[in-house]
Design an enzyme around this catalytic site. Structure first.
Site, mmCIF file in Angstrom:
data_model
loop_
_atom_site.group_PDB
_atom_site.id
_atom_site.type_symbol
_atom_site.label_atom_id
_atom_site.label_comp_id
_atom_site.label_asym_id
_atom_site.label_seq_id
_atom_site.Cartn_x
_atom_site.Cartn_y
_atom_site.Cartn_z
ATOM 1 N N ALA A 1 0.856 -1.192 0.000
ATOM 2 C CA ALA A 1 0.000 0.000 0.000
ATOM 3 C C ALA A 1 0.887 1.235 0.000
ATOM 4 O O ALA A 1 2.109 1.131 -0.065
ATOM 5 C CB ALA A 1 -0.899 -0.022 1.229
ATOM 6 N N ASN A 2 0.293 2.423 0.067
ATOM 7 C CA ASN A 2 1.091 3.648 0.199
ATOM 8 C C ASN A 2 0.394 4.610 1.151
ATOM 9 O O ASN A 2 -0.683 4.320 1.644
ATOM 10 C CB ASN A 2 1.365 4.269 -1.181
ATOM 11 C CG ASN A 2 0.082 4.647 -1.891
ATOM 12 O OD1 ASN A 2 -0.701 5.452 -1.403
ATOM 13 N ND2 ASN A 2 -0.141 4.032 -3.048
#
Ligand code: CTP
Length: 401
Positions: free
Chosen positions: A209-210
């Site tokens: 994810a970010n």
């Protein structure tokens, strides 16, 4: 926060079981910086004391037109001409009928007749009354005359039955008030906004994810809807509540975002690509949870499609595209090359980590006509600036057509 700062709003309250909810509406408007005057029908005063509104608005509540001094404190005609909007919430079947037919037998209806500002009506009543042809006809009349109707919701009613008639949610009502006071310069346009980060599965319980919070895209979607656009918000997982008046499409991976995006594209007038799309995904998501057997774990990643490049390849002629670039170095040079490579009309460039998660942002517009460094501002304010650019580009395309 709803954009009603420094606006003068008249809240007309009629007598329904939902009258108490108008106190919370008044409070939300005051907290958002509006000046709120309240007018109550006689029936409303039987449900809630005027003092509740007075304590929240710090202003005299207008109830009885015939009371001594009523017209000397605030002239209702003066008020009708001075306010930025009249919100009638809750509006009973009776008050709505009077508004539709032009009756003027109390403070609220008399003021409504002299009103020059937008009228927003949020009805609340028993479902049989709502469905009655008389009520529906009055609604149609009000709509045709330009009033904004915040349709009641389905759910539990005071009668104990379920049906349509509950006062719409605070969020819906307040968003409509804000919209009624906003120039509808995006009306008739379809706008796609992508937001949030995508997640790429490693195994059934883990993802890549970010840090994208989704706030930028959600702010743009909310502002575009307020300006009258039909908005489709394609969002990766976020902790945000969807903005009112926006069609939300939740996706997880870049691949799913691409499919949703391309399906919406053919009749779209603008694409605002605020999502932080993962550039890589695991070559294969493990079908079972990966166990920690070794000291090292190597993940092989493969490139995700570039969504903007796939849009460029099948760009409908009317489409305006806006991209974002979060850079850690060479902001302008990287931004300019992204603008051309991805076939964008506008690129909103900002420096990471400054732009991530927070609400304040310093962006630079990169476009063919030249760059423009903007001052630090909220994401809501930046959204308006971006949409001003989109509206300007639509107008230019029309002139060239
Ligand atoms: N974008 C996209 N598809 C991707 C990655 C990014 O459409 N697979 C979009 C983003 O939504 C954004 C713009 O491209 O509007 C720029 O994103 P950014 O991550 O800055 O650019 P990249 O092309 O990924 O370039 P790099 O990571 O090499 O800087």
């Amino acid at each position: 926060m709803i954009p009603v700062r420094d606006k003068h709003i008249l809240l007309g309250v009629s007598g329904s079981i939902a009258t108490y909810k108008a106190v919370a509406l008044a409070s939300r408007l005051v907290q958002a910086g509006a000046t709120v005057d309240v007018m109550m029908s006689e029936a409303a005063t039987k449900m809630v004391q005027p003092l509740s509104f007075q304590a929240i608005t710090h202003r005299v509540v207008l109830t009885d037109m015939w009371a001594q001094g009523a017209e000397t404190e605030i002239g209702h005609v003066t008020l009708a001409k001075a306010v930025d909007a009249l919100l009638v919430a809750p509006a009973t079947a009776n008050t709505m009928a009077k508004l539709a037919l032009g009756f003027a037998d109390n403070f609220l209806t008399t003021t409504a007749l002299a009103l020059r500002a937008p009228l927003i009506v949020a009805p609340a009543m028993e479902s049989g009354m709502w469905e009655h042809p008389a009520t529906q006809q009055h609604i149609a009349t009000l709509r045709q005359r330009g009033a904004w109707i915040v349709a009641p919701e389905a759910g539990y009613l005071a009668s104990g039955a379920s049906g349509v008639g509950r006062l719409a949610s605070e969020a819906q009502i307040l968003a409509t008030v804000a919209q009624a006071m906003t120039a509808q310069d995006m009306a008739g346009r379809k706008v796609i906004v992508t937001a949030g980060g995508t997640q790429e599965a490693i195994d059934p319980v883990r993802v890549i994810a970010n840090h994208s919070s989704g706030r930028m895209g959600y702010a743009v979607a909310e502002a575009a809807a307020r300006r009258g656009a039909t908005v489709v918000l394609i969002s990766g997982p976020t902790a945000l509540s969807p903005p009112p008046h926006v069609a939300l499409c939740r996706v997880t991976s870049a691949d799913a975002m691409q499919r949703a995006l391309l399906a919406e594209l053919p009749d779209a007038d603008a694409l605002l690509m605020a999502a932080a799309v993962a550039d890589y995904r695991p070559a294969q998501a493990a079908p079972q949870k990966i166990k920690k057997n070794d000291d090292e774990l190597l993940l092989r990643l493969v490139r995700n499609p570039d969504l903007l490049m796939s849009v460029k390849a099948q760009k409908p002629p009317q489409l305006i595209t806006v991209g974002w670039a979060a850079e850690t170095e060479n902001l302008l040079a990287n931004g300019r090359s992204k603008l051309t490579r991805k076939g964008l009309d506008l690129l909103v460039a900002n420096q990471v980590p400054q732009s991530f998660g927070g609400d304040q942002v310093q962006a630079t517009f990169i476009r063919a006509e030249g760059d423009e460094a903007l001052p630090v501002m909220s994401k809501a304010a930046l959204s308006e600036k971006i949409l001003d650019e989109v509206v300007r580009l639509w107008a230019r395309a029309n002139d060239n057509a």
